[in-house]
Design a protein around this motif. Structure first.
Motif, PDB file in Angstrom:
ATOM      1  N   VAL A  71       0.849  -1.190   0.000  1.00 10.93           N
ATOM      2  CA  VAL A  71       0.000   0.000   0.000  1.00 10.93           C
ATOM      3  C   VAL A  71       0.882   1.236   0.000  1.00 10.93           C
ATOM      4  O   VAL A  71       2.012   1.218   0.493  1.00 10.93           O
ATOM      5  CB  VAL A  71      -0.964   0.046   1.209  1.00 10.93           C
ATOM      6  CG1 VAL A  71      -1.853  -1.185   1.242  1.00 10.93           C
ATOM      7  CG2 VAL A  71      -0.205   0.199   2.512  1.00 10.93           C
ATOM      8  N   THR A  75      -3.083   4.627  -2.278  1.00  7.79           N
ATOM      9  CA  THR A  75      -3.914   3.424  -2.330  1.00  7.79           C
ATOM     10  C   THR A  75      -5.312   3.728  -1.812  1.00  7.79           C
ATOM     11  O   THR A  75      -5.467   4.288  -0.727  1.00  7.79           O
ATOM     12  CB  THR A  75      -3.302   2.297  -1.474  1.00  7.79           C
ATOM     13  OG1 THR A  75      -1.976   2.016  -1.939  1.00  7.79           O
ATOM     14  CG2 THR A  75      -4.141   1.031  -1.570  1.00  7.79           C
ATOM     15  N   VAL A  80      -6.757  -0.743   1.159  1.00 10.02           N
ATOM     16  CA  VAL A  80      -5.969  -0.845   2.398  1.00 10.02           C
ATOM     17  C   VAL A  80      -6.635  -1.847   3.337  1.00 10.02           C
ATOM     18  O   VAL A  80      -5.980  -2.713   3.917  1.00 10.02           O
ATOM     19  CB  VAL A  80      -5.837   0.533   3.079  1.00 10.02           C
ATOM     20  CG1 VAL A  80      -5.143   0.402   4.445  1.00 10.02           C
ATOM     21  CG2 VAL A  80      -5.059   1.494   2.189  1.00 10.02           C
ATOM     22  N   ARG A  83      -6.003  -5.396   2.041  1.00  2.00           N
ATOM     23  CA  ARG A  83      -4.642  -5.885   2.289  1.00  2.00           C
ATOM     24  C   ARG A  83      -4.429  -6.177   3.775  1.00  2.00           C
ATOM     25  O   ARG A  83      -3.739  -7.145   4.136  1.00  2.00           O
ATOM     26  CB  ARG A  83      -3.618  -4.863   1.794  1.00  2.00           C
ATOM     27  CG  ARG A  83      -3.645  -4.603   0.292  1.00  2.00           C
ATOM     28  CD  ARG A  83      -3.609  -5.878  -0.522  1.00  2.00           C
ATOM     29  NE  ARG A  83      -3.423  -5.628  -1.949  1.00  2.00           N
ATOM     30  CZ  ARG A  83      -3.584  -6.526  -2.899  1.00  2.00           C
ATOM     31  NH1 ARG A  83      -3.977  -7.758  -2.571  1.00  2.00           N
ATOM     32  NH2 ARG A  83      -3.388  -6.225  -4.165  1.00  2.00           N
TER      33      ARG A  83
END
Length: 267
Positions: A71, A75, A80, A83
Motif C-alpha cells: 500500500v 492506495t 488498504v 490488504r
C-alpha cells in the motif's frame, strides 16, 4: 425478545467493545472524550484499553503493508482494508498486482459500502472484518441453499405467475445471485437501505437476503413481465432504480417476519 428498530450492526459492534446506548456514528475516540447526552459507558478504563489495542493493531498492519510496498499513500482506502485483512488471515498474495480472488471482490464491495456508513477508518476496518468473518463462518454453507431454491419457494407462495414467467424466460438461473447473496446487496442498494438488511444478518438470519431479493422481483413485476429475454431481466436487476429502496426493504422485512419470524439464530 422484541426487536429494537433503532439497533443496527454498528451498535452491535460498539457493544462488542463495551459501548452501549450511544450514537453509533460517532467515532470511538470521540465517544471516550465527549458525552453530550450524559450517557457514560460502563467500565471506562477497559474500553480505553480496547480502543488503544484496535488503533495500534490497525497502525501496525498499515506500517507492515507500507514496508513491503503493498500500500501507498495513494492506495484507495478499501484496498488498504483488503490488504490488512489478507495480511491478518494469511492470504496476502505474492505480488500486489496479482488478480483478485472472488472473495476479495466481495470484501471490497462490502468495504466500499461500510466506508460510507462509518466515519473513522479504524472503526470501518473492524466493522468490515467482523461482518465478513461472521458471514463467512456462519452462513457460507447456508447461502448456497438460498439461491435459487429458497427464492423460488417463497416467490411461488407470493406470486406464482411471476415465478412462471421468470422460468419460462429461463431467467431464474441468470438472476444476479452473487450481487444479492454473496455481496449482501452491497453495490445494489444505497447504504441507508443496506444497513437495515445487514442488521438482520448480524442479528442471526441470512434469510433476509431471500426476502429482499423476492421483494425486488415483486416491486418491479410489471417491468419484468414485459421482458422476455433472461439477459435483459438480469441486466435490469443488476441496476435497479434507487429511489424506492427503503420501501422495498420495509416490505422485505415484513415478508421475513411473515415467513421466518424473529428467531435469534435463524438462518
Amino acid at each position: 425478545m422484541a426487536e429494537d428498530p433503532q439497533r443496527n450492526f454498528r451498535s452491535h459492534y460498539y457493544e462488542k467493545v463495551g459501548f452501549r446506548g450511544v450514537e453509533e456514528k460517532k467515532s470511538l475516540e470521540i465517544l471516550l472524550k465527549d458525552d453530550p447526552l450524559g450517557i457514560l459507558p460502563p467500565h471506562y478504563e477497559s474500553h480505553s484499553a480496547v480502543l488503544t489495542f484496535r488503533k495500534e493493531q490497525y497502525q501496525d498492519l498499515l506500517q507492515a503493508l507500507q514496508v513491503i510496498r503493498f500500500v501507498q499513500d495513494s492506495t484507495p482506502q478499501v484496498w488498504v482494508y483488503l490488504r490488512m485483512y489478507q495480511l491478518e488471515s494469511g492470504t496476502l498474495p505474492r505480488r500486489p498486482s496479482q488478480s483478485l480472488e472472488p472473495e476479495d471482490v466481495v470484501f471490497i464491495a462490502i468495504a466500499e459500502a461500510m466506508e460510507e456508513m462509518v466515519e473513522n477508518d479504524v472503526d470501518a476496518y473492524w466493522l468490515v472484518k467482523y461482518f465478513v468473518n461472521q458471514f463467512n463462518n456462519k452462513y457460507s454453507d447456508s447461502v448456497a441453499h438460498l439461491q435459487p431454491k429458497s427464492l423460488e419457494h417463497y416467490l411461488n407462495l407470493e406470486d406464482s405467475k411471476l415465478l412462471t414467467h421468470l422460468k419460462t424466460c429461463l431467467a431464474m438461473n441468470k438472476l444476479p445471485y452473487d450481487l444479492w447473496f454473496m455481496h449482501c446487496f452491497a453495490g445494489c442498494l444505497p447504504e441507508s437501505s443496506l444497513q437495515r438488511v445487514w442488521d438482520k444478518i448480524i442479528s442471526g438470519s441470512c434469510k433476509i437476503l431471500v426476502f429482499v431479493a423476492m421483494e425486488i422481483l415483486l416491486t418491479f413485476k410489471i417491468k419484468l413481465m414485459a421482458m422476455n429475454k433472461a439477459e435483459n431481466i438480469a441486466q435490469f436487476l443488476q441496476n435497479i432504480p434507487q429511489e424506492n429502496t427503503d420501501a422495498i426493504i420495509s416490505k422485505a422485512i415484513d415478508l421475513w417476519h411473515k415467513y421466518v419470524g424473529t428467531p435469534v439464530h435463524s438462518v
